[in-house]
Write an enzyme that holds these catalytic residues in place. Structure first.
Site, PDB file in Angstrom:
ATOM      1  N   SER A 138       0.724  -1.233   0.015  1.00  0.00           N
ATOM      2  CA  SER A 138      -0.041   0.101  -0.015  1.00  0.00           C
ATOM      3  C   SER A 138       0.873   1.217  -0.027  1.00  0.00           C
ATOM      4  O   SER A 138       1.870   1.498   0.613  1.00  0.00           O
ATOM      5  CB  SER A 138      -0.798   0.113   1.323  1.00  0.00           C
ATOM      6  OG  SER A 138      -1.408   1.260   1.569  1.00  0.00           O
ATOM      7  N   GLU A 140       0.155   3.650   1.660  1.00  0.00           N
ATOM      8  CA  GLU A 140       0.181   4.069   3.113  1.00  0.00           C
ATOM      9  C   GLU A 140       1.683   3.751   3.614  1.00  0.00           C
ATOM     10  O   GLU A 140       1.791   4.387   4.680  1.00  0.00           O
ATOM     11  CB  GLU A 140      -0.614   3.344   3.960  1.00  0.00           C
ATOM     12  CG  GLU A 140      -2.228   4.127   3.851  1.00  0.00           C
ATOM     13  CD  GLU A 140      -2.177   5.458   4.210  1.00  0.00           C
ATOM     14  OE1 GLU A 140      -2.024   5.676   5.519  1.00  0.00           O
ATOM     15  OE2 GLU A 140      -2.726   6.310   3.443  1.00  0.00           O
ATOM     16  N   TYR A 162      -1.560   0.675  10.417  1.00  0.00           N
ATOM     17  CA  TYR A 162      -1.851  -0.030   9.283  1.00  0.00           C
ATOM     18  C   TYR A 162      -0.574   0.057   8.590  1.00  0.00           C
ATOM     19  O   TYR A 162      -0.335  -0.890   7.766  1.00  0.00           O
ATOM     20  CB  TYR A 162      -3.147   0.539   8.599  1.00  0.00           C
ATOM     21  CG  TYR A 162      -3.189   0.065   7.083  1.00  0.00           C
ATOM     22  CD1 TYR A 162      -4.162  -1.175   6.848  1.00  0.00           C
ATOM     23  CD2 TYR A 162      -2.841   0.734   6.061  1.00  0.00           C
ATOM     24  CE1 TYR A 162      -4.046  -1.430   5.568  1.00  0.00           C
ATOM     25  CE2 TYR A 162      -2.834   0.484   4.655  1.00  0.00           C
ATOM     26  CZ  TYR A 162      -3.778  -0.952   4.802  1.00  0.00           C
ATOM     27  OH  TYR A 162      -3.945  -1.319   3.179  1.00  0.00           O
ATOM     28  N   GLU A 295      -1.557  11.901  10.342  1.00  0.00           N
ATOM     29  CA  GLU A 295      -2.061  11.941   9.041  1.00  0.00           C
ATOM     30  C   GLU A 295      -1.148  11.591   7.761  1.00  0.00           C
ATOM     31  O   GLU A 295       0.194  12.053   8.082  1.00  0.00           O
ATOM     32  CB  GLU A 295      -2.740  13.201   8.775  1.00  0.00           C
ATOM     33  CG  GLU A 295      -3.279  13.454   7.598  1.00  0.00           C
ATOM     34  CD  GLU A 295      -4.734  12.674   7.022  1.00  0.00           C
ATOM     35  OE1 GLU A 295      -4.318  11.198   6.685  1.00  0.00           O
ATOM     36  OE2 GLU A 295      -5.811  12.907   7.144  1.00  0.00           O
TER      37      GLU A 295
HETATM   38  P1  GDR Z   1      -6.752   6.032   3.063  1.00  0.00           P
HETATM   39  O1  GDR Z   1      -8.164   6.050   2.803  1.00  0.00           O
HETATM   40  O2  GDR Z   1      -6.519   6.009   4.690  1.00  0.00           O
HETATM   41  O3  GDR Z   1      -5.872   6.926   2.250  1.00  0.00           O
HETATM   42  O4  GDR Z   1      -6.481   4.281   3.056  1.00  0.00           O
HETATM   43  P2  GDR Z   1      -9.572   6.796   3.517  1.00  0.00           P
HETATM   44  O5  GDR Z   1     -10.426   6.858   2.200  1.00  0.00           O
HETATM   45  O6  GDR Z   1      -9.985   6.181   4.705  1.00  0.00           O
HETATM   46  O7  GDR Z   1      -8.887   8.294   3.821  1.00  0.00           O
HETATM   47  C1  GDR Z   1      -8.385   9.112   2.888  1.00  0.00           C
HETATM   48  C2  GDR Z   1      -8.119  10.633   3.344  1.00  0.00           C
HETATM   49  O8  GDR Z   1      -9.336  11.127   3.640  1.00  0.00           O
HETATM   50  C3  GDR Z   1      -9.143  11.769   5.019  1.00  0.00           C
HETATM   51  N1  GDR Z   1     -10.676  12.032   5.579  1.00  0.00           N
HETATM   52  C4  GDR Z   1     -11.711  11.142   5.881  1.00  0.00           C
HETATM   53  N2  GDR Z   1     -11.259   9.592   5.527  1.00  0.00           N
HETATM   54  C5  GDR Z   1     -12.480   8.803   5.999  1.00  0.00           C
HETATM   55  N3  GDR Z   1     -12.290   7.414   5.884  1.00  0.00           N
HETATM   56  N4  GDR Z   1     -13.614   9.468   6.451  1.00  0.00           N
HETATM   57  C6  GDR Z   1     -13.856  10.735   6.803  1.00  0.00           C
HETATM   58  O9  GDR Z   1     -14.827  11.041   7.310  1.00  0.00           O
HETATM   59  C7  GDR Z   1     -12.657  11.484   6.404  1.00  0.00           C
HETATM   60  N5  GDR Z   1     -12.642  13.008   6.460  1.00  0.00           N
HETATM   61  C8  GDR Z   1     -11.331  13.255   5.891  1.00  0.00           C
HETATM   62  C9  GDR Z   1      -8.341  10.880   6.051  1.00  0.00           C
HETATM   63  O10 GDR Z   1      -7.826  11.534   7.079  1.00  0.00           O
HETATM   64  C10 GDR Z   1      -7.566  10.429   4.513  1.00  0.00           C
HETATM   65  O11 GDR Z   1      -6.401  11.579   4.732  1.00  0.00           O
HETATM   66  C11 GDR Z   1      -6.969   3.583   1.790  1.00  0.00           C
HETATM   67  C12 GDR Z   1      -7.280   2.192   2.236  1.00  0.00           C
HETATM   68  O12 GDR Z   1      -7.904   1.667   1.261  1.00  0.00           O
HETATM   69  C13 GDR Z   1      -5.817   1.494   2.617  1.00  0.00           C
HETATM   70  O13 GDR Z   1      -6.288   0.172   3.067  1.00  0.00           O
HETATM   71  C14 GDR Z   1      -5.233   1.462   1.246  1.00  0.00           C
HETATM   72  O14 GDR Z   1      -3.975   0.864   1.521  1.00  0.00           O
HETATM   73  C15 GDR Z   1      -4.983   3.006   1.098  1.00  0.00           C
HETATM   74  O15 GDR Z   1      -6.053   3.572   0.650  1.00  0.00           O
HETATM   75  C16 GDR Z   1      -4.048   2.956  -0.242  1.00  0.00           C
END
Ligand code: GDR
Length: 343
Positions: A138, A140, A162, A295
């Site tokens: 990933s 990440e 993670y 973050e």
């Molecule tokens: P991510 O995906 O952490 O990048 O991992 P996610 O969609 O959860 O978050 C992306 C960004 O959005 C910001 N964010 C929020 N995120 C969520 N989930 N809910 C909210 O309300 C929200 N508001 C803002 C987060 O802080 C973050 O910066 C995904 C997953 O699929 C992993 O398993 C994978 O490995 C990576 O993508 C590549």
């Protein structure tokens, strides 16, 4: 068919997929089925509620019981299926959850990879056709990025349990490849989305809320950090890249990404624009409970290696992805509420 060797049955290649009930597992199963594979999907637990949905949506997948926390179950599952290719997509995949369930995440998303490699090593496959292994690494792992854009050679600096677990999984794949000569590859996949994305991830959370707001079923969407930036592609494009990695003579690690990055705010703005709402800020509230202890601010991948060596290209760009997801959620939510889909 489990328990009967593919070699006795026919020349149909056989794939074994963990994480079959997740977004990528479903796309990959469909893709492999289209390529003529017999697909086994591993499911865990007793009376797993997702099994019924998978059986209805992917009737061609043969389900096998196993758990990434339990090596003997992985060995039994693989002995029964005798796969040519193993795709390890199973994980605790929600970054936010990994902060509150760090040990579980390390066990499943980290040690689970080691157990899968051991099971593959023990079962082995035919002498002239050893099992090939794919690991879902990933972006990440890059976390607090050391360079931009990120490539296969960019050092890792994970920012969540993670991310740490995925670094272990990635490194142990490299180690088993080097130690035992296994055909084990990792795809360092940047964010990849689509209508099958779980509602907990930000893209689907936003597109679903936008659809419900447009239909008058919801007043607002509550989010965390709007400033972070992600390289978002379409999951359907990315599973093809996984398969291509296992068709190479030599194993390796490959970044799959679009090479474009967008902020969460841009995602929100674009999703609302899809349903004709320009004053998006009136519908968005921020709540610190959705902020993460640490973050990942900016991700943007360089997929040159995948493009040149695998001939892989993402086909769906960011605007098309958002359009697809909003359209899907409008249909879904309108049908659930018995409303017409707005024109
Ligand atoms: P991510 O995906 O952490 O990048 O991992 P996610 O969609 O959860 O978050 C992306 C960004 O959005 C910001 N964010 C929020 N995120 C969520 N989930 N809910 C909210 O309300 C929200 N508001 C803002 C987060 O802080 C973050 O910066 C995904 C997953 O699929 C992993 O398993 C994978 O490995 C990576 O993508 C590549």
């Amino acid at each position: 068919m489990a328990g009967v060797s593919r070699r006795l049955l026919c020349l149909m290649p056989t794939a074994f997929v963990t994480g079959i009930t997740g977004q990528d597992g479903q796309h990959l199963a469909e893709f492999l089925h289209g390529q003529g594979y017999h697909v086994f999907g591993m499911v865990k637990g007793q009376n797993n509620p997702r099994v019924e949905r998978i059986q209805a949506e992917l009737p061609f997948v043969e389900l096998v019981s196993g758990d990434l926390a339990d090596l003997p179950s992985l060995v039994s599952a693989m002995e029964a299926c005798q796969p040519d290719e193993v795709y390890n997509l199973g994980a605790i995949s929600f970054v936010a959850l990994s902060f509150s369930q760090a040990e579980l995440t390390a066990n499943i998303s980290g040690l689970g990879v080691l157990r899968m490699l051991e099971a593959v090593r023990m079962v082995g496959g035919a002498k002239d056709n050893p099992i090939r292994f794919y690991q879902a690494s990933s972006s990440e792992m890059f976390g607090q990025v050391r360079e931009t854009p990120q490539t296969e050679l960019t050092p890792f600096h994970p920012r969540s349990p993670y991310g740490c677990a995925k670094v272990f999984g990635h490194d142990i794949v490299v180690n088993y490849r080097e130690s035992y000569g296994m055909h084990a590859s990792s795809g360092i996949l940047f964010n990849h989305e689509g209508p099958r994305r779980g509602i907990e991830f930000v893209t689907r959370k936003v597109t679903n809320a936008v659809a419900r707001i447009k239909l008058g079923l919801q007043d607002e969407v509550v989010l965390g950090n709007l400033d972070s930036k992600r390289d978002w592609g379409y999951a359907g494009d990315y599973v093809k890249g996984m398969w291509l990695m296992l068709q190479q003579d030599q194993p390796g690690d490959y970044v799959l990404a679009t090479g474009e990055t967008h902020s969460i705010e841009e995602l929100v703005q674009r999703a609302f624009a899809e349903v004709g709402i320009d004053n998006w800020a009136d519908y968005v509230r921020q709540d610190p409970k959705f902020l993460r202890p640490a973050e990942v601010d900016l991700l943007i991948g360089d997929a040159t290696k995948a493009r040149t060596k695998l001939g892989w290209e993402p086909e769906v760009d960011f605007p098309a992805l958002v359009k697809m997801m909003v359209a899907h959620d409008l249909q879904l939510e309108a049908a659930k509420a018995g409303l017409p889909v707005p024109g």
